[in-house]
Design an enzyme around this catalytic site. Sequence first.
Site, PDB file in Angstrom:
ATOM      1  CG  HIS A 115       3.853   4.161   8.665  1.00  8.53           C
ATOM      2  ND1 HIS A 115       4.193   4.854   7.560  1.00  8.53           N
ATOM      3  CD2 HIS A 115       3.336   3.000   8.077  1.00  8.53           C
ATOM      4  CE1 HIS A 115       3.668   4.409   6.467  1.00  8.53           C
ATOM      5  NE2 HIS A 115       3.046   3.119   6.868  1.00  8.53           N
ATOM      6  NE  ARG A 129      -1.873  -2.039   2.970  1.00 13.84           N
ATOM      7  CZ  ARG A 129      -1.671  -3.226   2.597  1.00 13.84           C
ATOM      8  NH1 ARG A 129      -2.911  -3.654   2.043  1.00 13.84           N
ATOM      9  NH2 ARG A 129      -0.846  -4.164   3.088  1.00 13.84           N
TER      10      ARG A 129
HETATM   11  C1  NCD Z   1       1.929  -0.996   8.335  1.00 10.96           C
HETATM   12  C2  NCD Z   1       3.244  -0.606   8.272  1.00 10.96           C
HETATM   13  O1  NCD Z   1       3.749  -0.927   7.431  1.00 10.96           O
HETATM   14  O2  NCD Z   1       3.646  -0.172   9.465  1.00 10.96           O
HETATM   15  N1  NCD Z   1       1.240  -1.166   6.847  1.00 10.96           N
HETATM   16  C3  NCD Z   1       1.091  -0.126   5.966  1.00 10.96           C
HETATM   17  O3  NCD Z   1       1.974   0.613   5.908  1.00 10.96           O
HETATM   18  N2  NCD Z   1      -0.201   0.047   5.705  1.00 10.96           N
HETATM   19  C4  NCD Z   1       1.119  -1.883   9.067  1.00 10.96           C
HETATM   20  C5  NCD Z   1       1.588  -3.160   9.316  1.00 10.96           C
HETATM   21  O4  NCD Z   1       2.615  -3.671   8.392  1.00 10.96           O
HETATM   22  O5  NCD Z   1       1.284  -3.933  10.046  1.00 10.96           O
END
Ligand code: NCD
Length: 305
Positions: free
Chosen positions: A134, A56
């Site tokens: 993030h 994503r």
């Molecule tokens: C998340 C991440 O990479 O921290 N995923 C994401 O970016 N949508 C959550 C996860 O990997 O559990």
Amino acid sequence: MPLPFKHLLSTKQLTRADTEEIIRVASVMEKVRTKGKSDLLKGKVLAALFYEPSTRTRLSFETAMLRLGGDVLTAEGIQFSSLYKGETIEDTMEMVGQYADIIAMRHPEQGSAEKAGSASRVPFINAGDGPGQHPTQALLDLFTIQKECTAIDGLHIAMVGDLRYGRTVHSLSYLLGLYKNLRFTLISPTELTMPEKVTSFLSEKKIPFAETTDIAAGLSADVLYMTRVQQERFADKSEYERLKLQYVLTEPMVKGKKVIIMHPLPRVGEISTDVDALPNAAYFRQAGNGVPVRMALLAMLLGKA
Ligand code: NCD
């Protein structure tokens, strides 16, 4: 209004005025996206460096840049990069900044984003630094909460699962700290509770929070934010196996309730697929919101919004 910083490393650097402006620009970008494409970032190049798995985040960064008329360079997997040969993050940034106008990087090491930001000559975006932060996910989470619940102030937010290693819940908690009259319920196995740095931040902001192992405490919240147990952070795989499916949300638990169900995805069993058809299952809409939010951030950090 341009953002008052060059790099996006952590949600702790954002003010409420910044987040409101990002959400405002993202709403405009949503309209651009529905129309197809714009040439706002024509001639600009994004380097997307993904040294940890991603679907994503990488694809939505790339489509965000393409929909604004820009171009994308991608590097994937640490084993294929000079970092594997021992190059420092600082040297990688110095070099990539000669090829691209803006950099987004995901890296397994907590703190790698700070290092990269300090060395990057072009705007740098943290796309996940190990169990650290993030920030772009937190901004799209906030954008989703605003769209699904209309207002953010006053909400009861429940976070469930791996609160220890899940960087999305860390970043989102700091961001929600900018809002008023919130209440948190933090639901996790005792081994995976929210780090003290985050709970002490909530206390500092005078945000009431309860910690529990019982998911029932979150089912009547306004937002139920589910997370995956972060397998890649466990040295002891049997410990992961023991903890991985302590919470599984199923349709009867939430059917008819108004709670908005979110998840940064990927899910690996924490939300059963029978929940997907419920009107309050927001996780796929949430993933879609990553595009306008990242379009907004790319344009704003490149001074073009
Ligand atoms: C998340 C991440 O990479 O921290 N995923 C994401 O970016 N949508 C959550 C996860 O990997 O559990």
